[in-house]
Design a protein around this motif. Structure first.
Motif, PDB file in Angstrom:
ATOM      1  N   LEU A   1     -43.191 -16.019  -6.801  1.00  0.00           N
ATOM      2  CA  LEU A   1     -42.764 -16.833  -5.664  1.00  0.00           C
ATOM      3  C   LEU A   1     -43.527 -16.454  -4.405  1.00  0.00           C
ATOM      4  O   LEU A   1     -43.916 -17.324  -3.613  1.00  0.00           O
ATOM      5  CB  LEU A   1     -41.261 -16.674  -5.447  1.00  0.00           C
ATOM      6  N   ALA A   2     -43.754 -15.171  -4.220  1.00  0.00           N
ATOM      7  CA  ALA A   2     -44.541 -14.737  -3.064  1.00  0.00           C
ATOM      8  C   ALA A   2     -45.958 -15.282  -3.133  1.00  0.00           C
ATOM      9  O   ALA A   2     -46.510 -15.766  -2.134  1.00  0.00           O
ATOM     10  CB  ALA A   2     -44.560 -13.212  -2.989  1.00  0.00           C
ATOM     11  N   ALA A   3     -46.553 -15.236  -4.324  1.00  0.00           N
ATOM     12  CA  ALA A   3     -47.928 -15.710  -4.483  1.00  0.00           C
ATOM     13  C   ALA A   3     -48.044 -17.199  -4.198  1.00  0.00           C
ATOM     14  O   ALA A   3     -48.978 -17.643  -3.521  1.00  0.00           O
ATOM     15  CB  ALA A   3     -48.440 -15.393  -5.886  1.00  0.00           C
ATOM     16  N   GLN A   4     -47.097 -18.002  -4.697  1.00  0.00           N
ATOM     17  CA  GLN A   4     -47.195 -19.449  -4.484  1.00  0.00           C
ATOM     18  C   GLN A   4     -46.922 -19.813  -3.030  1.00  0.00           C
ATOM     19  O   GLN A   4     -47.270 -20.897  -2.586  1.00  0.00           O
ATOM     20  CB  GLN A   4     -46.258 -20.201  -5.441  1.00  0.00           C
TER      21      GLN A   4
ATOM     22  N   VAL B   1     -45.857 -26.149 -10.614  1.00  0.00           N
ATOM     23  CA  VAL B   1     -45.139 -25.238 -11.491  1.00  0.00           C
ATOM     24  C   VAL B   1     -43.669 -25.172 -11.102  1.00  0.00           C
ATOM     25  O   VAL B   1     -42.782 -25.066 -11.935  1.00  0.00           O
ATOM     26  CB  VAL B   1     -45.771 -23.832 -11.425  1.00  0.00           C
ATOM     27  N   TRP B   2     -43.392 -25.262  -9.818  1.00  0.00           N
ATOM     28  CA  TRP B   2     -42.042 -25.088  -9.298  1.00  0.00           C
ATOM     29  C   TRP B   2     -41.386 -26.410  -8.907  1.00  0.00           C
ATOM     30  O   TRP B   2     -40.319 -26.424  -8.299  1.00  0.00           O
ATOM     31  CB  TRP B   2     -42.083 -24.166  -8.082  1.00  0.00           C
ATOM     32  N   GLY B   3     -42.004 -27.519  -9.250  1.00  0.00           N
ATOM     33  CA  GLY B   3     -41.549 -28.812  -8.758  1.00  0.00           C
ATOM     34  C   GLY B   3     -40.122 -29.161  -9.115  1.00  0.00           C
ATOM     35  O   GLY B   3     -39.441 -29.838  -8.349  1.00  0.00           O
ATOM     36  N   SER B   4     -39.634 -28.717 -10.270  1.00  0.00           N
ATOM     37  CA  SER B   4     -38.276 -29.078 -10.672  1.00  0.00           C
ATOM     38  C   SER B   4     -37.216 -28.169 -10.062  1.00  0.00           C
ATOM     39  O   SER B   4     -36.022 -28.469 -10.152  1.00  0.00           O
ATOM     40  CB  SER B   4     -38.154 -29.037 -12.203  1.00  0.00           C
ATOM     41  N   LEU B   5     -37.634 -27.065  -9.444  1.00  0.00           N
ATOM     42  CA  LEU B   5     -36.679 -26.101  -8.903  1.00  0.00           C
ATOM     43  C   LEU B   5     -36.639 -26.061  -7.387  1.00  0.00           C
ATOM     44  O   LEU B   5     -35.581 -25.817  -6.793  1.00  0.00           O
ATOM     45  CB  LEU B   5     -37.004 -24.686  -9.413  1.00  0.00           C
ATOM     46  N   LEU B   6     -37.788 -26.252  -6.761  1.00  0.00           N
ATOM     47  CA  LEU B   6     -37.899 -26.056  -5.318  1.00  0.00           C
ATOM     48  C   LEU B   6     -38.141 -27.384  -4.613  1.00  0.00           C
ATOM     49  O   LEU B   6     -38.808 -28.273  -5.156  1.00  0.00           O
ATOM     50  CB  LEU B   6     -39.052 -25.099  -4.998  1.00  0.00           C
ATOM     51  N   PRO B   7     -37.634 -27.547  -3.395  1.00  0.00           N
ATOM     52  CA  PRO B   7     -37.892 -28.780  -2.646  1.00  0.00           C
ATOM     53  C   PRO B   7     -39.390 -28.945  -2.399  1.00  0.00           C
ATOM     54  O   PRO B   7     -40.047 -28.029  -1.898  1.00  0.00           O
ATOM     55  CB  PRO B   7     -37.119 -28.564  -1.331  1.00  0.00           C
ATOM     56  N   GLU B   8     -39.925 -30.081  -2.809  1.00  0.00           N
ATOM     57  CA  GLU B   8     -41.358 -30.364  -2.700  1.00  0.00           C
ATOM     58  C   GLU B   8     -42.196 -29.335  -3.458  1.00  0.00           C
ATOM     59  O   GLU B   8     -43.369 -29.134  -3.170  1.00  0.00           O
ATOM     60  CB  GLU B   8     -41.792 -30.438  -1.233  1.00  0.00           C
ATOM     61  N   GLY B   9     -41.586 -28.671  -4.427  1.00  0.00           N
ATOM     62  CA  GLY B   9     -42.316 -27.724  -5.262  1.00  0.00           C
ATOM     63  C   GLY B   9     -42.711 -26.441  -4.580  1.00  0.00           C
ATOM     64  O   GLY B   9     -43.604 -25.740  -5.061  1.00  0.00           O
TER      65      GLY B   9
ATOM     66  N   ARG C   1     -54.685 -20.775 -10.991  1.00  0.00           N
ATOM     67  CA  ARG C   1     -54.441 -20.959 -12.417  1.00  0.00           C
ATOM     68  C   ARG C   1     -52.974 -21.221 -12.719  1.00  0.00           C
ATOM     69  O   ARG C   1     -52.581 -21.219 -13.873  1.00  0.00           O
ATOM     70  CB  ARG C   1     -54.915 -19.715 -13.186  1.00  0.00           C
ATOM     71  N   GLY C   2     -52.139 -21.414 -11.678  1.00  0.00           N
ATOM     72  CA  GLY C   2     -50.722 -21.648 -11.924  1.00  0.00           C
ATOM     73  C   GLY C   2     -50.495 -22.859 -12.807  1.00  0.00           C
ATOM     74  O   GLY C   2     -49.624 -22.869 -13.654  1.00  0.00           O
ATOM     75  N   THR C   3     -51.314 -23.887 -12.625  1.00  0.00           N
ATOM     76  CA  THR C   3     -51.261 -25.085 -13.457  1.00  0.00           C
ATOM     77  C   THR C   3     -52.511 -25.884 -13.166  1.00  0.00           C
ATOM     78  O   THR C   3     -53.190 -25.666 -12.171  1.00  0.00           O
ATOM     79  CB  THR C   3     -49.995 -25.910 -13.161  1.00  0.00           C
ATOM     80  N   VAL C   4     -52.803 -26.836 -14.031  1.00  0.00           N
ATOM     81  CA  VAL C   4     -54.014 -27.635 -13.869  1.00  0.00           C
ATOM     82  C   VAL C   4     -54.012 -28.380 -12.538  1.00  0.00           C
ATOM     83  O   VAL C   4     -55.040 -28.520 -11.892  1.00  0.00           O
ATOM     84  CB  VAL C   4     -54.152 -28.623 -15.045  1.00  0.00           C
ATOM     85  N   THR C   5     -52.852 -28.831 -12.101  1.00  0.00           N
ATOM     86  CA  THR C   5     -52.786 -29.649 -10.895  1.00  0.00           C
ATOM     87  C   THR C   5     -52.398 -28.849  -9.659  1.00  0.00           C
ATOM     88  O   THR C   5     -52.076 -29.419  -8.642  1.00  0.00           O
ATOM     89  CB  THR C   5     -51.763 -30.782 -11.092  1.00  0.00           C
ATOM     90  N   GLY C   6     -52.441 -27.523  -9.732  1.00  0.00           N
ATOM     91  CA  GLY C   6     -52.158 -26.702  -8.560  1.00  0.00           C
ATOM     92  C   GLY C   6     -50.841 -25.954  -8.691  1.00  0.00           C
ATOM     93  O   GLY C   6     -49.973 -26.322  -9.466  1.00  0.00           O
TER      94      GLY C   6
END
Length: 232
Positions: free
Chosen positions: A50-53, A22-30, A13-18
């Motif tokens: 972060l641990a969950a993702q 959610v972290w795409g703008s902050l982390l390399p390759e999201g 449920r982090g986002t519709v597309t997986g």
């Protein structure tokens, strides 16, 4: 160890597309890259998210918490982690480097309470072990030489009215810095952490930003609420 996040629909449920987007703008390759150390400042919700993702990409694997006795199983479960797959070492004392050394070869994600001033040789040894085993080390606090540093720069809860209501969701500004940030320059993004479903979700552009203490104007359900600023 039991099945990890694949068995928990909160991870989806982090986002519709997986969860990675959610972290795409902050982390390399999201996502957090295997073999890296990330320092997470001042927010256990961000640490757990972060641990969950990260764990969601390792079905069937476990995870571990070292030196964070205040981080309980209920909070981990609410973040989308399988509490039954977690290992807790609440008080490792001065032997925390040995504990981490054992765990990096057993689980893909380790959450570590900041151990204070750490000699450079220990920092380098731990980072080398994390890198060699392809693990992810999340340090709750400062860590010299961290690949990434993330912190919640601003946070506000929505849902309380004038003496009544229920906390519904928390809107945060997450800041990322360090050599692991895409492009190298510090970045910021807004997230719901958590959203009303208990997941991490991006704040969409169409969602209004309410000044602290001002009435929300986003429809009947929210219009009667005020945002509660979280401090400390």
């Amino acid at each position: 160890m039991g099945a990890v996040l694949a068995a928990d629909d909160r991870a989806e449920r982090g986002t519709v597309t997986g969860p990675e987007s959610v972290w795409g703008s902050l982390l390399p390759e999201g996502r957090l890259r295997a073999g890296t150390v990330t320092a997470v400042g001042g927010d256990k919700g961000l640490l757990l998210a972060l641990a969950a993702q990260t764990v969601v990409r390792c079905p069937g694997a476990g995870w571990a918490v070292v030196g964070l006795p205040s981080l309980g199983a209920l909070a981990a479960r609410d973040a989308g982690l399988d509490a039954g797959a977690g290992l807790w070492v609440d008080a490792p004392g001065g032997r925390w480097p040995q504990v981490v050394s054992l765990l990096v070869s057993a689980v893909p994600v380790i959450l570590l309470g900041a151990p204070g001033a750490v000699p450079g040789r220990v920092v380098r040894r731990v980072a080398g072990q994390v890198r060699a085993n392809g693990a992810v080390l999340l340090v709750a606090g400062p860590w010299d030489g961290a690949d990434l540093r993330l912190r919640v720069a601003e946070a506000r809860w929505d849902g309380l009215g004038a003496g009544h209501g229920v906390l519904r969701r928390r809107r945060v500004v997450v800041e990322a810095s360090g050599r692991g940030v895409p492009g190298g320059a510090p970045r910021r993004t807004e997230l719901w952490l958590p959203d009303p479903a208990g997941a991490t979700a991006p704040v969409m552009d169409r969602e209004p930003v309410f000044p602290p203490g001002d009435p929300a104007e986003a429809g009947d359900a929210v219009g009667r609420d005020r945002a509660l600023r979280v401090v400390g």
